[in-house]
Scaffold this motif. Structure first.
Motif, mmCIF file in Angstrom:
data_model
loop_
_atom_site.group_PDB
_atom_site.id
_atom_site.type_symbol
_atom_site.label_atom_id
_atom_site.label_comp_id
_atom_site.label_asym_id
_atom_site.label_seq_id
_atom_site.Cartn_x
_atom_site.Cartn_y
_atom_site.Cartn_z
ATOM 1 N N PRO A 39 39.239 30.042 33.349
ATOM 2 C CA PRO A 39 40.341 30.278 32.414
ATOM 3 C C PRO A 39 41.657 29.653 32.883
ATOM 4 O O PRO A 39 42.647 30.337 33.110
ATOM 5 C CB PRO A 39 40.444 31.805 32.404
ATOM 6 N N VAL A 40 41.675 28.318 33.032
ATOM 7 C CA VAL A 40 42.858 27.651 33.587
ATOM 8 C C VAL A 40 44.115 27.878 32.751
ATOM 9 O O VAL A 40 45.218 27.867 33.289
ATOM 10 C CB VAL A 40 42.618 26.137 33.798
ATOM 11 N N ASP A 41 43.959 28.117 31.460
ATOM 12 C CA ASP A 41 45.121 28.346 30.600
ATOM 13 C C ASP A 41 45.765 29.710 30.825
ATOM 14 O O ASP A 41 46.869 29.970 30.351
ATOM 15 C CB ASP A 41 44.735 28.186 29.125
ATOM 16 N N LEU A 42 45.100 30.588 31.577
ATOM 17 C CA LEU A 42 45.616 31.937 31.822
ATOM 18 C C LEU A 42 46.149 32.143 33.241
ATOM 19 O O LEU A 42 46.620 33.236 33.562
ATOM 20 C CB LEU A 42 44.526 32.974 31.538
ATOM 21 N N ILE A 43 46.088 31.114 34.077
ATOM 22 C CA ILE A 43 46.556 31.248 35.459
ATOM 23 C C ILE A 43 48.047 31.584 35.468
ATOM 24 O O ILE A 43 48.827 31.001 34.716
ATOM 25 C CB ILE A 43 46.269 29.969 36.260
ATOM 26 N N GLU A 44 48.413 32.537 36.319
ATOM 27 C CA GLU A 44 49.796 33.018 36.473
ATOM 28 C C GLU A 44 50.291 33.777 35.249
ATOM 29 O O GLU A 44 51.485 33.973 35.084
ATOM 30 C CB GLU A 44 50.766 31.871 36.809
ATOM 31 N N LYS A 45 49.368 34.238 34.410
ATOM 32 C CA LYS A 45 49.736 35.024 33.231
ATOM 33 C C LYS A 45 49.120 36.413 33.334
ATOM 34 O O LYS A 45 48.170 36.637 34.071
ATOM 35 C CB LYS A 45 49.273 34.332 31.956
ATOM 36 N N ARG A 46 49.673 37.332 32.552
ATOM 37 C CA ARG A 46 49.150 38.696 32.520
ATOM 38 C C ARG A 46 47.889 38.713 31.657
ATOM 39 O O ARG A 46 47.889 38.195 30.534
ATOM 40 C CB ARG A 46 50.200 39.639 31.945
ATOM 41 N N VAL A 47 46.816 39.303 32.209
ATOM 42 C CA VAL A 47 45.517 39.298 31.537
ATOM 43 C C VAL A 47 44.872 40.680 31.600
ATOM 44 O O VAL A 47 45.274 41.541 32.380
ATOM 45 C CB VAL A 47 44.552 38.265 32.174
ATOM 46 N N ARG A 48 43.857 40.845 30.771
ATOM 47 C CA ARG A 48 42.994 42.025 30.815
ATOM 48 C C ARG A 48 41.639 41.554 31.325
ATOM 49 O O ARG A 48 41.081 40.579 30.826
ATOM 50 C CB ARG A 48 42.840 42.632 29.432
ATOM 51 N N LEU A 49 41.117 42.271 32.321
ATOM 52 C CA LEU A 49 39.829 41.955 32.938
ATOM 53 C C LEU A 49 38.807 43.008 32.557
ATOM 54 O O LEU A 49 39.069 44.208 32.693
ATOM 55 C CB LEU A 49 39.978 41.927 34.464
ATOM 56 N N LEU A 50 37.647 42.571 32.085
ATOM 57 C CA LEU A 50 36.503 43.440 31.852
ATOM 58 C C LEU A 50 35.367 42.919 32.715
ATOM 59 O O LEU A 50 35.104 41.714 32.735
ATOM 60 C CB LEU A 50 36.072 43.410 30.383
ATOM 61 N N GLY A 51 34.713 43.806 33.447
ATOM 62 C CA GLY A 51 33.616 43.365 34.292
ATOM 63 C C GLY A 51 32.994 44.514 35.061
ATOM 64 O O GLY A 51 33.203 45.688 34.738
ATOM 65 N N THR A 52 32.247 44.157 36.107
ATOM 66 C CA THR A 52 31.534 45.124 36.927
ATOM 67 C C THR A 52 31.836 44.861 38.388
ATOM 68 O O THR A 52 31.754 43.713 38.842
ATOM 69 C CB THR A 52 30.010 45.012 36.694
ATOM 70 N N LEU A 53 32.148 45.921 39.125
ATOM 71 C CA LEU A 53 32.380 45.802 40.564
ATOM 72 C C LEU A 53 31.050 45.505 41.253
ATOM 73 O O LEU A 53 30.085 46.256 41.095
ATOM 74 C CB LEU A 53 32.982 47.104 41.102
ATOM 75 N N VAL A 54 30.973 44.375 41.980
ATOM 76 C CA VAL A 54 29.715 43.963 42.617
ATOM 77 C C VAL A 54 29.816 43.939 44.145
ATOM 78 O O VAL A 54 28.825 43.680 44.827
ATOM 79 C CB VAL A 54 29.233 42.587 42.099
ATOM 80 N N GLY A 55 30.988 44.181 44.677
ATOM 81 C CA GLY A 55 31.203 44.208 46.122
ATOM 82 C C GLY A 55 32.581 44.763 46.383
ATOM 83 O O GLY A 55 33.329 45.048 45.441
ATOM 84 N N PRO A 56 32.927 44.927 47.656
ATOM 85 C CA PRO A 56 34.266 45.433 47.961
ATOM 86 C C PRO A 56 35.338 44.500 47.390
ATOM 87 O O PRO A 56 35.456 43.358 47.822
ATOM 88 C CB PRO A 56 34.312 45.455 49.484
ATOM 89 N N ASP A 57 36.039 44.961 46.366
ATOM 90 C CA ASP A 57 37.115 44.202 45.712
ATOM 91 C C ASP A 57 36.636 42.898 45.085
ATOM 92 O O ASP A 57 37.398 41.946 44.964
ATOM 93 C CB ASP A 57 38.260 43.934 46.688
ATOM 94 N N VAL A 59 34.728 41.452 41.546
ATOM 95 C CA VAL A 59 34.324 41.815 40.192
ATOM 96 C C VAL A 59 33.626 40.642 39.534
ATOM 97 O O VAL A 59 34.133 39.512 39.536
ATOM 98 C CB VAL A 59 35.541 42.235 39.343
ATOM 99 N N ASN A 60 32.429 40.911 38.964
ATOM 100 C CA ASN A 60 31.751 39.944 38.121
ATOM 101 C C ASN A 60 32.346 40.124 36.740
ATOM 102 O O ASN A 60 32.161 41.168 36.107
ATOM 103 C CB ASN A 60 30.249 40.181 38.116
ATOM 104 N N ALA A 61 33.103 39.139 36.287
ATOM 105 C CA ALA A 61 33.896 39.273 35.053
ATOM 106 C C ALA A 61 33.064 38.966 33.828
ATOM 107 O O ALA A 61 32.440 37.919 33.731
ATOM 108 C CB ALA A 61 35.094 38.343 35.111
ATOM 109 N N ASP A 62 33.070 39.899 32.875
ATOM 110 C CA ASP A 62 32.487 39.656 31.550
ATOM 111 C C ASP A 62 33.491 38.881 30.714
ATOM 112 O O ASP A 62 33.099 38.101 29.855
ATOM 113 C CB ASP A 62 32.162 40.969 30.851
ATOM 114 N N GLY A 63 34.764 39.133 30.962
ATOM 115 C CA GLY A 63 35.793 38.446 30.190
ATOM 116 C C GLY A 63 37.166 38.621 30.791
ATOM 117 O O GLY A 63 37.466 39.620 31.419
ATOM 118 N N VAL A 64 37.987 37.590 30.604
ATOM 119 C CA VAL A 64 39.394 37.604 30.962
ATOM 120 C C VAL A 64 40.150 37.086 29.749
ATOM 121 O O VAL A 64 39.856 36.019 29.252
ATOM 122 C CB VAL A 64 39.680 36.700 32.188
ATOM 123 N N ALA A 65 41.079 37.903 29.255
ATOM 124 C CA ALA A 65 41.820 37.549 28.042
ATOM 125 C C ALA A 65 43.287 37.896 28.217
ATOM 126 O O ALA A 65 43.620 38.742 29.048
ATOM 127 C CB ALA A 65 41.238 38.298 26.851
#
Length: 67
Positions: A39-57, A59-65
Motif C-alpha cells: 500500500p505505497v499510497d498509504l505510507i505515512e498516513k493514518r490507516v485502519r488495520l484488519l488482520g490476525t496476530l501471528v507472532g509477537p507484534d 500481524v498478517n494483514a487482511d486489509g489496510v485502508a
C-alpha cells in the motif's frame, strides 16, 4: 499481552522501514505487518488495520485502508 490468533482491528500510521511495513499504533507500540499487497499510497498516513496476530507484534494483514 495479546494472544497469537487474536483478530486485530486498530488504527495508526503506516510506516515503511527498509523492506518492511509497520503500523505505529494509536494506542502505543507498533506491529510489523505481513501484507498481501503493497500500500505505497498509504505510507505515512493514518490507516485502519484488519488482520490476525501471528507472532509477537506481527500481524498478517487482511486489509489496510485509510482511517
Amino acid at each position: 499481552m495479546t494472544t497469537i490468533g487474536t483478530r486485530i482491528d486498530e488504527t495508526g500510521t503506516l510506516l515503511r522501514e527498509g523492506g518492511a511495513f509497520y503500523l505505529r499504533r494509536d494506542l502505543g507500540g507498533r506491529y510489523e505487518l505481513e501484507l498481501h499487497r503493497t500500500p505505497v499510497d498509504l505510507i505515512e498516513k493514518r490507516v485502519r488495520l484488519l488482520g490476525t496476530l501471528v507472532g509477537p507484534d506481527i500481524v498478517n494483514a487482511d486489509g489496510v485502508a485509510p482511517a
